[in-house]
Write an enzyme that holds these catalytic residues in place. Structure first.
Site, PDB file in Angstrom:
ATOM      1  CG  ASP A  75      -1.844   1.177   1.292  1.00  0.00           C
ATOM      2  OD1 ASP A  75      -1.568   2.201   0.632  1.00  0.00           O
ATOM      3  OD2 ASP A  75      -2.861   1.090   2.002  1.00  0.00           O
ATOM      4  CE1 TYR A 175     -10.506  10.224 -12.768  1.00  0.00           C
ATOM      5  CE2 TYR A 175     -10.279  12.140 -14.192  1.00  0.00           C
ATOM      6  CZ  TYR A 175     -10.134  10.785 -13.984  1.00  0.00           C
ATOM      7  OH  TYR A 175      -9.615   9.993 -14.980  1.00  0.00           O
ATOM      8  CE  LYS A 179      -6.777  10.449 -12.790  1.00  0.00           C
ATOM      9  NZ  LYS A 179      -5.900   9.299 -12.442  1.00  0.00           N
TER      10      LYS A 179
END
Length: 305
Positions: A75, A175, A179
């Site tokens: 992780d 989002y 990005k």
């Protein structure tokens, strides 16, 4: 690029369980690299993604392609696990030539077309942690090993070039921010690595025919074109191998420093390096989006793949 252009090179693909990360690992292996493929889903346990693909499968595909695949369950938000991973790579290989930051896992956390006041903050912040913080944690521990030898490469894998994301809202604040941030990280690494003869690049695939995307459209890789009846613009889509070949081409390029700090797509690099998708085409998805899909024109990939 020769078949074993990366023989003797060592790569870490963080987030290699499926999709782009898996094929980046495989294509690096096809070029002869030793690849550490990390992720959270193993044959013993699944991550919150709750999908069947495993890091062990990825490592086996790397080896079958001609490289050496090594699966490690990590992780990348766990600093101790990441530190131990890099220490293991150092102990076993004594070097790191390519770092690919592809950790994402944000699909179940993404809420589309909802304003921030209607979104779950804990879920959104978790997305940012997975998509951005994980890349910073991995770079913190891995870059000292990467810069030990000149010529290292860091690839930040995102969605959308910097130019595209600068003028297009990506339909969710979390989002969109994730990005944009991934591309900016590549720019930051390029400045921090400038004195160490290392290169950092932001790379985006086009419309990716990942395992999940194929399932969404109810098709397989063999009959993927059937999905164009539902979504005609899907005709521009590409396999994950395409972006994998882009990374392999960058890693094998002795002049890769020309890309440092830049944001590029698989389609752009295909034109420069000459690689193709598995069907022999060279889809240029982001140019297609700007020139055809976003303006609302009818789907027509002529001249775009």
């Amino acid at each position: 690029m020769t078949q074993k252009a990366l023989a003797g090179k060592v790569a870490l693909v963080a987030g290699a369980t499926r999709g782009a990360g898996r094929q980046i690992a495989v294509q690096l292996g096809a070029a002869g690299a030793t690849v550490y493929a990390t992720g959270r889903t193993t044959r013993e346990a699944r991550s919150a993604m709750n999908r069947p693909e495993t890091i062990e499968e990825t490592a086996e595909l790397v080896t079958a392609a001609g490289g050496i695949g090594i699966a490690v369950a990590v992780d990348h938000l766990d600093q101790g696990r990441v530190a131990a991973l890099v220490e293991r790579i150092d102990d076993e290989q004594g070097r790191l030539d390519v770092l690919v930051n592809d950790v994402w896992g944000g699909d179940p956390l993404t809420t589309w077309n909802e304003p921030v006041w209607e979104q779950d903050l804990d879920q959104g912040f978790r997305l940012l942690r997975q998509a951005v913080d994980s890349h910073i944690v991995t770079s913190h521990y891995a870059l000292p090993l990467l810069i030990r030898n000149p010529g290292g490469l860091v690839v930040e894998v995102g969605d959308g070039t910097t130019d595209y994301n600068a003028v297009n809202y990506r339909l969710s604040v979390f989002y969109d921010l994730a990005k944009w941030s991934v591309n900016r990280l590549a720019f930051s690494w390029s400045r921090e690595l400038a004195g160490h003869q290392a290169t950092a690049v932001a790379l985006t695939p086009g419309w990716l025919r990942s395992e999940m995307m194929l399932e969404i459209y109810g098709v397989t890789e063999e009959n993927w074109r059937d999905a164009c009846a539902r979504e005609p613009h899907f005709a521009i889509s590409e396999t994950p191998a395409y972006v994998g070949r882009a990374v392999a081409a960058l890693a094998a390029d002795p002049n890769r420093a020309r890309w440092s700090g830049k944001s590029v797509s698989s389609g752009e690099l295909a034109k420069v390096y000459g690689f193709t998708d598995v069907d022999g085409s060279q889809p240029d998805a982001w140019r297609y989006l700007v020139e055809v899909q976003d303006p609302g024109k009818p789907a027509d990939v002529t001249g775009y793949r």
